[in-house]
Design an enzyme around this catalytic site. Structure first.
Site, PDB file in Angstrom:
ATOM      1  N   SER A 245       0.844  -1.204   0.000  1.00  0.00           N
ATOM      2  CA  SER A 245       0.000   0.000   0.000  1.00  0.00           C
ATOM      3  C   SER A 245       0.873   1.246   0.000  1.00  0.00           C
ATOM      4  O   SER A 245       2.053   1.191   0.377  1.00  0.00           O
ATOM      5  CB  SER A 245      -0.854  -0.003   1.276  1.00  0.00           C
ATOM      6  OG  SER A 245      -1.557   1.203   1.414  1.00  0.00           O
TER       7      SER A 245
ATOM      8  N   TYR B  29      -2.351  -0.075  10.512  1.00  0.00           N
ATOM      9  CA  TYR B  29      -2.324  -0.469   9.096  1.00  0.00           C
ATOM     10  C   TYR B  29      -0.979  -0.088   8.470  1.00  0.00           C
ATOM     11  O   TYR B  29      -0.329  -0.908   7.816  1.00  0.00           O
ATOM     12  CB  TYR B  29      -3.474   0.222   8.361  1.00  0.00           C
ATOM     13  CG  TYR B  29      -3.611  -0.146   6.898  1.00  0.00           C
ATOM     14  CD1 TYR B  29      -3.923  -1.451   6.508  1.00  0.00           C
ATOM     15  CD2 TYR B  29      -3.440   0.810   5.891  1.00  0.00           C
ATOM     16  CE1 TYR B  29      -4.056  -1.792   5.166  1.00  0.00           C
ATOM     17  CE2 TYR B  29      -3.578   0.476   4.549  1.00  0.00           C
ATOM     18  CZ  TYR B  29      -3.894  -0.821   4.200  1.00  0.00           C
ATOM     19  OH  TYR B  29      -4.028  -1.152   2.863  1.00  0.00           O
TER      20      TYR B  29
HETATM   21  N1  LIG Z   1      -8.499  -0.486  -1.873  1.00  0.00           N
HETATM   22  C1  LIG Z   1      -7.465   0.282  -1.576  1.00  0.00           C
HETATM   23  O1  LIG Z   1      -7.547   1.517  -1.624  1.00  0.00           O
HETATM   24  C2  LIG Z   1      -6.170  -0.351  -1.196  1.00  0.00           C
HETATM   25  C3  LIG Z   1      -5.033   0.481  -1.180  1.00  0.00           C
HETATM   26  C4  LIG Z   1      -3.823  -0.079  -0.826  1.00  0.00           C
HETATM   27  C5  LIG Z   1      -3.735  -1.406  -0.519  1.00  0.00           C
HETATM   28  N2  LIG Z   1      -4.858  -2.194  -0.536  1.00  0.00           N
HETATM   29  C6  LIG Z   1      -4.705  -3.607  -0.171  1.00  0.00           C
HETATM   30  O2  LIG Z   1      -5.366  -4.426  -1.111  1.00  0.00           O
HETATM   31  C7  LIG Z   1      -5.649  -5.678  -0.487  1.00  0.00           C
HETATM   32  C8  LIG Z   1      -7.067  -6.094  -0.850  1.00  0.00           C
HETATM   33  O3  LIG Z   1      -7.966  -5.185  -0.286  1.00  0.00           O
HETATM   34  P1  LIG Z   1      -9.186  -4.564  -1.110  1.00  0.00           P
HETATM   35  O4  LIG Z   1      -8.891  -3.148  -1.316  1.00  0.00           O
HETATM   36  O5  LIG Z   1      -9.507  -5.404  -2.267  1.00  0.00           O
HETATM   37  O6  LIG Z   1     -10.323  -4.599  -0.002  1.00  0.00           O
HETATM   38  P2  LIG Z   1     -11.554  -5.601   0.231  1.00  0.00           P
HETATM   39  O7  LIG Z   1     -12.512  -5.458  -0.901  1.00  0.00           O
HETATM   40  O8  LIG Z   1     -12.034  -5.283   1.608  1.00  0.00           O
HETATM   41  O9  LIG Z   1     -10.920  -7.044   0.183  1.00  0.00           O
HETATM   42  C9  LIG Z   1     -10.135  -7.541   1.237  1.00  0.00           C
HETATM   43  C10 LIG Z   1     -10.212  -9.053   1.211  1.00  0.00           C
HETATM   44  O10 LIG Z   1      -9.373  -9.579   2.252  1.00  0.00           O
HETATM   45  C11 LIG Z   1     -10.078 -10.637   2.851  1.00  0.00           C
HETATM   46  N3  LIG Z   1      -9.602 -10.980   4.176  1.00  0.00           N
HETATM   47  C12 LIG Z   1      -9.587 -10.210   5.290  1.00  0.00           C
HETATM   48  N4  LIG Z   1      -9.090 -10.927   6.311  1.00  0.00           N
HETATM   49  C13 LIG Z   1      -8.799 -12.166   5.842  1.00  0.00           C
HETATM   50  C14 LIG Z   1      -8.263 -13.339   6.411  1.00  0.00           C
HETATM   51  N5  LIG Z   1      -7.937 -13.415   7.710  1.00  0.00           N
HETATM   52  N6  LIG Z   1      -8.077 -14.422   5.610  1.00  0.00           N
HETATM   53  C15 LIG Z   1      -8.414 -14.387   4.310  1.00  0.00           C
HETATM   54  N7  LIG Z   1      -8.951 -13.300   3.726  1.00  0.00           N
HETATM   55  C16 LIG Z   1      -9.124 -12.201   4.478  1.00  0.00           C
HETATM   56  C17 LIG Z   1     -11.533 -10.191   2.855  1.00  0.00           C
HETATM   57  O11 LIG Z   1     -12.360 -11.329   3.006  1.00  0.00           O
HETATM   58  P3  LIG Z   1     -13.703 -11.397   3.927  1.00  0.00           P
HETATM   59  O12 LIG Z   1     -14.824 -11.160   2.956  1.00  0.00           O
HETATM   60  O13 LIG Z   1     -13.680 -12.762   4.486  1.00  0.00           O
HETATM   61  O14 LIG Z   1     -13.578 -10.332   4.970  1.00  0.00           O
HETATM   62  C18 LIG Z   1     -11.615  -9.586   1.454  1.00  0.00           C
HETATM   63  O15 LIG Z   1     -11.846 -10.579   0.500  1.00  0.00           O
HETATM   64  C19 LIG Z   1      -5.411  -5.494   1.009  1.00  0.00           C
HETATM   65  O16 LIG Z   1      -4.173  -6.082   1.366  1.00  0.00           O
HETATM   66  C20 LIG Z   1      -5.324  -3.978   1.164  1.00  0.00           C
HETATM   67  O17 LIG Z   1      -4.512  -3.605   2.258  1.00  0.00           O
HETATM   68  C21 LIG Z   1      -6.059  -1.688  -0.871  1.00  0.00           C
END
Ligand SMILES: NC(=O)c1ccc[n+]([C@@H]2O[C@H](COP(=O)([O-])OP(=O)(O)OC[C@H]3O[C@@H](n4cnc5c(N)ncnc54)[C@H](OP(=O)(O)O)[C@@H]3O)[C@@H](O)[C@H]2O)c1
Length: 288
Positions: free
Chosen positions: A134, A147
């Site tokens: 991130s 975070y």
């Molecule tokens: N969106 C942004 O702006 C952004 C920016 C920088 C980095 N990121 C990174 O991108 C990655 C994906 O996030 P996203 O943005 O796509 O958000 P998201 O839509 O909330 O997806 C996050 C995913 O992680 C899963 N998860 C959480 N805890 C878990 C666990 N213990 N075991 C397995 N799965 C788990 C969630 O599953 P459940 O449905 O089971 O909760 C969900 O499928 C993350 O690492 C986040 O830090 C996102």
């Protein structure tokens, strides 16, 4: 390039879900995982193999799931450590258990999944490990200490890993998205610790309100991001004929913030050069 087999964590929404769809559309195979299998039934219908995987489970359970994953297509070529969430709150308001839980998913979960896949990649002397870090792995914004801490920790660990494993023909890609429109800031996924301390109350609340307003209004288009990630791994599209860097920031906000931090750091090194370089023992030569 030949057909690749991808293993992805956290596929119930956001990056994981869209990556799965996009990879399938490019003709590769995907083993999509989530901690609740029913949440990725639609990915199974779309053609992905699916497995239940909670990255906070013990190492042995994760090893067993990864062994099952390898057995599906006989190999894994790309592992995407994507699962993660955000804990927001002031340092003094975050409970130790909340901090541990944040690191358990965003850092130790990644370590466990990677350690489960690594022997397989080492044995076949090929493969790519993708880590979704991130902008918070570069900048510690206020009220997201847990975070930012987890993503900074991830960055350091993955940088070491990359240098340890490149000799085996294994590539590492550390992706640093800015703000992208996923479920990350949705009320179900965002963990917040409201302030119990009057000194922080106003600023902490303003921050949480800001995150709520940003939920699904982020500037970044996740479809565009996942295409770039797949291009970087497959060395196609934007990456065709180019050397793919280890670290890859994504998004306009990321570009500006990282540039600013690099410039500030260079400025600091230049301004304080003499002081920084004044601490060696007198009898120590640089050739030692
Ligand atoms: N969106 C942004 O702006 C952004 C920016 C920088 C980095 N990121 C990174 O991108 C990655 C994906 O996030 P996203 O943005 O796509 O958000 P998201 O839509 O909330 O997806 C996050 C995913 O992680 C899963 N998860 C959480 N805890 C878990 C666990 N213990 N075991 C397995 N799965 C788990 C969630 O599953 P459940 O449905 O089971 O909760 C969900 O499928 C993350 O690492 C986040 O830090 C996102």
């Amino acid at each position: 390039m030949t057909q690749l087999v991808w293993l992805i964590t956290g596929c119930s929404s956001g990056f994981g879900e869209l990556l799965t769809h996009h990879i399938l559309s490019r003709g590769d195979l995907v083993i999509a995982t989530a901690r609740t299998l029913s949440k990725i039934a639609h990915l199974s219908q779309a053609g992905a193999a699916t497995l239940e995987l909670d990255v906070t489970h013990p190492q042995q359970a994760i090893n067993d799931t990864v062994a099952q994953a390898i057995a599906i297509y006989g190999r894994i070529d790309v592992v995407v450590n994507n699962a993660g969430y955000v804990t927001s709150g002031a340092w003094e308001d975050i409970e130790y258990e909340q901090l541990l839980a944040q690191f358990d998913t965003n850092v130790f979960g990644v370590v466990k999944v990677t350690r489960a896949v690594l022997p397989h990649l080492r044995e076949k002397k090929s493969g790519t490990m993708v880590f979704i870090s991130s902008l918070s792995g570069w900048c510690g914004h206020p009220f997201v200490g847990p975070y930012a801490g987890s993503k900074f920790a991830l960055e350091g660990m993955v940088e070491s890993l990359s240098r340890e494993t490149e000799v085996f023909g294994i590539k590492t890609l550390l992706v640093e998205p800015g703000r992208f429109r996923t479920m990350l800031l949705s009320p179900d996924n965002l963990h917040t610790a409201p302030s119990k301390i009057s000194d922080y109350d106003k600023a902490s609340k303003a921050h949480v309100d800001g995150l709520a307003q940003e939920d699904r209004m982020q500037p970044g288009d996740t479809q565009k991001a996942v295409k770039i990630i797949v291009d970087l791994v497959r060395k196609e599209g934007c990456a065709e004929g180019r050397e793919v860097p280890f670290r890859f920031p994504l998004g306009t906000d990321c570009y500006e913030s990282i540039k600013e931090k690099c410039e500030e750091t260079l400025h600091l090194l230049k301004d304080w050069n003499q002081v920084i370089n004044s601490t060696d023992h007198e009898n120590h030569s640089n050739s030692n």
